[in-house]
Design a protein around this motif. Structure first.
Motif, PDB file in Angstrom:
ATOM      1  N   GLU A   6       0.828  -1.200   0.000  1.00  0.00           N
ATOM      2  CA  GLU A   6       0.000   0.000   0.000  1.00  0.00           C
ATOM      3  C   GLU A   6       0.865   1.254   0.000  1.00  0.00           C
ATOM      4  O   GLU A   6       1.997   1.240   0.498  1.00  0.00           O
ATOM      5  CB  GLU A   6      -0.906   0.047   1.237  1.00  0.00           C
ATOM      6  N   SER A   7       0.304   2.314  -0.535  1.00  0.00           N
ATOM      7  CA  SER A   7       0.953   3.619  -0.493  1.00  0.00           C
ATOM      8  C   SER A   7      -0.120   4.693  -0.561  1.00  0.00           C
ATOM      9  O   SER A   7      -1.279   4.392  -0.872  1.00  0.00           O
ATOM     10  CB  SER A   7       1.946   3.781  -1.642  1.00  0.00           C
ATOM     11  N   GLY A   8       0.276   5.923  -0.255  1.00  0.00           N
ATOM     12  CA  GLY A   8      -0.642   7.042  -0.388  1.00  0.00           C
ATOM     13  C   GLY A   8      -1.216   7.573   0.901  1.00  0.00           C
ATOM     14  O   GLY A   8      -1.945   8.567   0.892  1.00  0.00           O
ATOM     15  N   LEU A  18      -7.535  11.906  -0.026  1.00  0.00           N
ATOM     16  CA  LEU A  18      -6.340  11.101  -0.245  1.00  0.00           C
ATOM     17  C   LEU A  18      -6.710   9.980  -1.198  1.00  0.00           C
ATOM     18  O   LEU A  18      -7.864   9.523  -1.221  1.00  0.00           O
ATOM     19  CB  LEU A  18      -5.813  10.493   1.057  1.00  0.00           C
ATOM     20  N   ARG A  19      -5.719   9.500  -1.940  1.00  0.00           N
ATOM     21  CA  ARG A  19      -5.929   8.305  -2.747  1.00  0.00           C
ATOM     22  C   ARG A  19      -4.900   7.260  -2.349  1.00  0.00           C
ATOM     23  O   ARG A  19      -3.692   7.487  -2.476  1.00  0.00           O
ATOM     24  CB  ARG A  19      -5.826   8.584  -4.240  1.00  0.00           C
ATOM     25  N   LEU A  20      -5.386   6.140  -1.861  1.00  0.00           N
ATOM     26  CA  LEU A  20      -4.527   5.024  -1.523  1.00  0.00           C
ATOM     27  C   LEU A  20      -4.371   4.121  -2.740  1.00  0.00           C
ATOM     28  O   LEU A  20      -5.315   3.927  -3.502  1.00  0.00           O
ATOM     29  CB  LEU A  20      -5.106   4.217  -0.366  1.00  0.00           C
ATOM     30  N   SER A  21      -3.180   3.566  -2.875  1.00  0.00           N
ATOM     31  CA  SER A  21      -2.902   2.596  -3.924  1.00  0.00           C
ATOM     32  C   SER A  21      -2.400   1.311  -3.302  1.00  0.00           C
ATOM     33  O   SER A  21      -1.759   1.331  -2.250  1.00  0.00           O
ATOM     34  CB  SER A  21      -1.838   3.135  -4.896  1.00  0.00           C
ATOM     35  N   THR A  78      -3.099  -2.996  -9.822  1.00  0.00           N
ATOM     36  CA  THR A  78      -3.246  -2.026  -8.741  1.00  0.00           C
ATOM     37  C   THR A  78      -4.721  -1.803  -8.418  1.00  0.00           C
ATOM     38  O   THR A  78      -5.562  -1.751  -9.323  1.00  0.00           O
ATOM     39  CB  THR A  78      -2.586  -0.689  -9.128  1.00  0.00           C
ATOM     40  N   TYR A  80      -7.221   0.844  -6.024  1.00  0.00           N
ATOM     41  CA  TYR A  80      -7.187   2.185  -5.450  1.00  0.00           C
ATOM     42  C   TYR A  80      -8.340   2.390  -4.478  1.00  0.00           C
ATOM     43  O   TYR A  80      -9.385   1.750  -4.586  1.00  0.00           O
ATOM     44  CB  TYR A  80      -7.303   3.233  -6.560  1.00  0.00           C
ATOM     45  N   GLN A  82     -10.086   5.911  -3.381  1.00  0.00           N
ATOM     46  CA  GLN A  82     -10.201   7.365  -3.385  1.00  0.00           C
ATOM     47  C   GLN A  82     -11.037   7.777  -2.189  1.00  0.00           C
ATOM     48  O   GLN A  82     -12.190   7.355  -2.075  1.00  0.00           O
ATOM     49  CB  GLN A  82     -10.835   7.845  -4.684  1.00  0.00           C
ATOM     50  N   THR A 118      -1.065   1.214   5.594  1.00  0.00           N
ATOM     51  CA  THR A 118      -0.602   2.590   5.446  1.00  0.00           C
ATOM     52  C   THR A 118      -1.442   3.474   6.368  1.00  0.00           C
ATOM     53  O   THR A 118      -2.657   3.331   6.443  1.00  0.00           O
ATOM     54  CB  THR A 118      -0.685   3.054   3.976  1.00  0.00           C
TER      55      THR A 118
END
Length: 124
Positions: A6-8, A18-21, A78, A80, A82, A118
């Motif tokens: 995970e990132s973001g 925020l948008r997590l990926s 991936t 996401y 949002q 994250t």
């Protein structure tokens, strides 16, 4: 085996976005339904949103419905999340999860693969 990263995550003010990926590696990503869960201090892990293998079906928890949107890009392996109109109560560690099935689930014990998480912190 599937690895999920995970990132973001980060710190954002209430009302922000925020948008997590979640990047997946390993086996064929498109064979897996994916989900997002979160864990806040003193609480149990909570379902946030999930998406079917093709992306045609999604489901979000009532607490985030209308604010959070899950999506996926199978070409990029991936998924996401949002997150809009964030609230302080959205503060948690957010986890990406993969399920060895094509159809989504809201139950964390039906997901076999998990990312490391994250942190998302929403200030008031």
């Amino acid at each position: 085996q599937v690895q999920l990263i995970e990132s973001g995550g980060g710190l954002v003010q209430a009302g922000g976005s925020l948008r997590l990926s979640c990047a997946a590696s390993g086996r064929t990503f498109s064979n897996y339904a994916m989900g997002w869960f979160r864990l806040a201090p003193g609480k149990e892990r909570e379902f946030v949103a999930a998406i079917s293998w093709s992306g045609s079906t999604t489901y979000a928890a009532d607490s985030v419905k209308g604010r959070f949107t899950i999506s996926r890009d199978n070409a990029k392996n991936t998924v996401y999340l949002q997150m809009n109109s964030l609230k302080p109560e959205d503060t948690a560690v957010y986890y990406c999860a993969g399920r060895v099935a094509k159809y989504l689930s809201t139950k964390n014990n039906e997901y076999q693969y998990w990312g490391q998480g994250t942190q998302v912190t929403v200030s008031s």
